[in-house]
Design a protein around this motif. Structure first.
Motif, PDB file in Angstrom:
ATOM      1  N   ASN A   1      20.790 -53.946  -9.671  1.00 41.17           N
ATOM      2  CA  ASN A   1      20.005 -52.455  -8.677  1.00 41.17           C
ATOM      3  C   ASN A   1      20.154 -51.592 -10.015  1.00 41.17           C
ATOM      4  O   ASN A   1      20.512 -51.608 -11.633  1.00 41.17           O
ATOM      5  N   PHE A   2      19.524 -50.396 -10.234  1.00 48.04           N
ATOM      6  CA  PHE A   2      19.671 -48.713 -11.439  1.00 48.04           C
ATOM      7  C   PHE A   2      20.852 -49.079 -11.742  1.00 48.04           C
ATOM      8  O   PHE A   2      20.878 -48.775 -12.959  1.00 48.04           O
ATOM      9  N   ASP A   3      21.866 -48.866 -10.648  1.00 46.19           N
ATOM     10  CA  ASP A   3      22.845 -48.338 -11.531  1.00 46.19           C
ATOM     11  C   ASP A   3      23.565 -49.454 -12.107  1.00 46.19           C
ATOM     12  O   ASP A   3      23.960 -48.644 -13.731  1.00 46.19           O
TER      13      ASP A   3
ATOM     14  N   VAL B   1      16.977 -36.491  -4.411  1.00 49.60           N
ATOM     15  CA  VAL B   1      18.256 -36.540  -4.795  1.00 49.60           C
ATOM     16  C   VAL B   1      18.293 -38.006  -4.639  1.00 49.60           C
ATOM     17  O   VAL B   1      18.521 -39.229  -4.184  1.00 49.60           O
ATOM     18  N   GLY B   2      17.958 -38.659  -6.451  1.00 50.16           N
ATOM     19  CA  GLY B   2      18.460 -40.300  -6.665  1.00 50.16           C
ATOM     20  C   GLY B   2      19.170 -40.598  -7.711  1.00 50.16           C
ATOM     21  O   GLY B   2      20.727 -40.106  -7.034  1.00 50.16           O
ATOM     22  N   ASN B   3      19.578 -40.428  -8.526  1.00 51.94           N
ATOM     23  CA  ASN B   3      20.451 -39.946  -9.935  1.00 51.94           C
ATOM     24  C   ASN B   3      20.949 -38.569 -10.219  1.00 51.94           C
ATOM     25  O   ASN B   3      22.434 -38.310 -10.682  1.00 51.94           O
TER      26      ASN B   3
ATOM     27  N   ARG C   1      16.382 -45.309  -4.983  1.00 49.65           N
ATOM     28  CA  ARG C   1      17.361 -46.053  -4.236  1.00 49.65           C
ATOM     29  C   ARG C   1      18.415 -46.547  -5.224  1.00 49.65           C
ATOM     30  O   ARG C   1      19.124 -46.772  -6.555  1.00 49.65           O
ATOM     31  N   ILE C   2      19.116 -45.845  -4.877  1.00 53.67           N
ATOM     32  CA  ILE C   2      20.508 -45.542  -6.150  1.00 53.67           C
ATOM     33  C   ILE C   2      21.795 -45.211  -5.183  1.00 53.67           C
ATOM     34  O   ILE C   2      21.879 -44.780  -4.473  1.00 53.67           O
ATOM     35  N   GLY C   3      23.108 -45.598  -5.780  1.00 57.63           N
ATOM     36  CA  GLY C   3      24.406 -45.590  -5.421  1.00 57.63           C
ATOM     37  C   GLY C   3      25.148 -44.905  -6.186  1.00 57.63           C
ATOM     38  O   GLY C   3      26.092 -44.863  -5.312  1.00 57.63           O
TER      39      GLY C   3
ATOM     40  N   LEU D   1       7.612 -31.767  -4.400  1.00 56.06           N
ATOM     41  CA  LEU D   1       6.619 -33.834  -4.109  1.00 56.06           C
ATOM     42  C   LEU D   1       6.418 -34.046  -5.690  1.00 56.06           C
ATOM     43  O   LEU D   1       5.784 -34.022  -6.348  1.00 56.06           O
ATOM     44  N   THR D   2       7.796 -34.866  -5.806  1.00 59.31           N
ATOM     45  CA  THR D   2       7.991 -35.710  -6.940  1.00 59.31           C
ATOM     46  C   THR D   2       7.338 -36.515  -7.713  1.00 59.31           C
ATOM     47  O   THR D   2       7.095 -36.497  -8.869  1.00 59.31           O
ATOM     48  N   GLY D   3       6.145 -37.153  -7.146  1.00 58.51           N
ATOM     49  CA  GLY D   3       5.517 -37.993  -7.175  1.00 58.51           C
ATOM     50  C   GLY D   3       4.339 -38.745  -6.463  1.00 58.51           C
ATOM     51  O   GLY D   3       4.454 -38.353  -5.170  1.00 58.51           O
TER      52      GLY D   3
HETATM   53  N1  F0G Z   1      11.849 -38.263  -6.920  1.00 57.89           N
HETATM   54  C1  F0G Z   1      11.010 -39.333  -7.359  1.00 57.89           C
HETATM   55  C2  F0G Z   1       9.662 -39.692  -7.393  1.00 57.89           C
HETATM   56  C3  F0G Z   1      11.546 -40.205  -8.527  1.00 57.89           C
HETATM   57  O1  F0G Z   1      11.679 -40.608  -9.433  1.00 57.89           O
HETATM   58  C4  F0G Z   1      13.629 -39.828  -8.715  1.00 57.89           C
HETATM   59  C5  F0G Z   1      13.512 -40.608  -9.851  1.00 57.89           C
HETATM   60  C6  F0G Z   1      13.527 -38.455  -7.929  1.00 57.89           C
HETATM   61  C7  F0G Z   1      12.797 -38.317  -7.033  1.00 57.89           C
HETATM   62  C8  F0G Z   1      15.326 -38.076  -7.808  1.00 57.89           C
HETATM   63  O2  F0G Z   1      14.958 -37.619  -8.962  1.00 57.89           O
HETATM   64  O3  F0G Z   1      17.209 -39.382  -9.624  1.00 57.89           O
HETATM   65  O4  F0G Z   1      17.051 -37.326 -10.664  1.00 57.89           O
HETATM   66  O5  F0G Z   1      17.710 -37.264  -8.549  1.00 57.89           O
HETATM   67  N2  F0G Z   1      13.216 -41.411 -10.481  1.00 57.89           N
HETATM   68  C9  F0G Z   1      14.614 -41.573 -11.614  1.00 57.89           C
HETATM   69  C10 F0G Z   1      13.638 -42.574 -11.993  1.00 57.89           C
HETATM   70  C11 F0G Z   1      15.538 -42.376 -11.020  1.00 57.89           C
HETATM   71  O6  F0G Z   1      14.390 -43.287 -12.844  1.00 57.89           O
HETATM   72  O7  F0G Z   1      11.980 -42.579 -11.935  1.00 57.89           O
HETATM   73  P1  F0G Z   1      16.915 -37.509  -9.479  1.00 57.89           P
END
Ligand code: F0G
Length: 352
Positions: free
Chosen positions: A134-136, A188-190, A244-246, A318-320
């Motif tokens: 996985n990512f981690d 929140v992911g990484n 998807r980050i643990g 809206l991040t992406g």
């Molecule tokens: N939203 C989107 C669309 C992301 O791609 C990510 C993280 C997050 C939110 C969360 O941000 O990780 O700083 O808490 N994407 C990383 C990547 C992990 O590899 O593109 P985060």
């Protein structure tokens, strides 16, 4: 206004000098969209704004941090960069490295990266390596490689990524008219993102650009919610593959941002994420990727449980872009009807 990207626009807040070559795709300056129809479904007493980061050049907010990370790498004479990624960082690193004439290496979890993101990394000529993990797992490898070889790490552990990313908070305040919202919702992911936005708001307040700070409201997916659950998740799972980050690298900073701002980090289910994802597209005309819908689901959940104060301004990042993950739509939508090329057949279906 002739927009020249995040570095030129916010130069005074960024660690750049006249010696820094500016590698930019004119990122930033994304729309802050008032979402009254969605607001009416949630709580008519608030003001709701969506910051549409899908409008960045590679379709995600990652470009804000990447312009600075790649520019600083170029200043230091780097020939190559590396990252682990759930997809968006890889796409952004690949594009900016291409523009800087550098080699990009990206490690991604095999079979878990959305199609749009994978295509971007490939077309920009990155070395795309799928790891059986996985990512981690991928992040642990790239950290070690960047320590042993002259290859610059461009994950958010690179402080320049955070410095660039904080510009998202500056823009929210500028677009609201020299003020911060009461609440800032974010996935929140990484966890570098929540850290960066919180830093941005604090710096703007110290500089006298705004008078108050928002509560930072971070959202994880239930199957990948290590911070909420208080322990590392060995096998994170969620439909929102971007988060998807643990074992988030900026775990402590995320907790600190929530605590210092009197906000919170909470979680939503995949079902809640998909419902928010659909709502946004159907009633606001905004198509984001599933991870970006997590904080929208968070707004709905929060309004039902704790509730906002009357008159609150709520901003959600809206991040992406939705086109990053086109397969997701095909899984949840009805297929288009196939008809003979005849007026009669079309009229019949349309009920005319
Ligand atoms: N939203 C989107 C669309 C992301 O791609 C990510 C993280 C997050 C939110 C969360 O941000 O990780 O700083 O808490 N994407 C990383 C990547 C992990 O590899 O593109 P985060």
């Amino acid at each position: 206004m002739n927009w020249r990207g995040v570095i030129e626009h916010y130069r005074e807040f960024l660690p750049v000098s006249e010696r820094t070559p500016v590698i930019t795709l004119n990122e930033g300056n994304t729309p802050l969209i008032k979402a009254d129809r969605l607001r009416d479904l949630i709580d008519k007493r608030i003001e709701l704004y969506l910051k549409y980061e899908g409008a960045n050049p590679t379709g995600s907010f990652k470009d804000r941090g990447m312009t600075l990370a790649i520019s600083k790498a170029a200043e230091e004479g780097a020939q190559a960069v590396i990252c682990a990624s759930t997809g968006n960082t890889a796409a952004s690193a690949a594009a900016y490295a291409a523009r800087a004439g550098m080699r990009a290496w990206v490690l991604i979890p095999e079979g878990k990266v959305a199609l749009g993101k994978l295509s971007q990394a490939l077309i920009h000529g990155a070395g795309v390596l799928e790891v059986k993990g996985n990512f981690d797992d991928a992040l642990a490898i790239v950290k070690e490689i960047s320590q042993c070889y002259p290859i610059v790490l461009v994950n958010s552990l690179n402080p320049f990524r955070i410095e660039g990313q904080k510009s998202g908070a500056f823009e929210v305040c500028d677009q609201l008219g020299k003020r911060a919202p009461e609440s800032h919702f974010i996935p929140v992911g990484n966890a570098g993102t929540i850290k960066a936005y919180w830093q941005g708001y604090r710096e703007y307040k110290e500089a006298g650009r705004i008078d108050s700070l928002p509560r930072m409201m971070g959202w994880q997916a239930e199957g990948a919610a290590p911070i909420v659950r208080g322990h590392v998740i060995e096998n994170p799972e969620t439909i929102a593959s971007a988060i998807r980050i643990g074992n988030p690298a900026s775990w402590d900073a995320a907790v600190a941002a929530a605590r210092e701002s009197r906000g919170q980090i909470d979680m939503v289910s995949d079902e809640e994420i998909m419902e928010a994802y659909r709502h946004l597209a159907e009633i606001e005309g905004i198509f984001c990727e599933p991870a970006s819908a997590a904080p929208v689901a968070g707004i709905i959940k929060y309004s039902r449980t704790k509730g906002f104060d009357k008159g609150d301004t709520v901003v959600c990042i809206l991040t992406g872009h939705g086109l990053k993950d086109p397969d997701r739509v095909l899984h949840i939508s009805r297929e288009p009807l196939s008809l003979p090329a005849e007026m009669g057949a079309v009229r019949k279906v349309m009920g005319l």
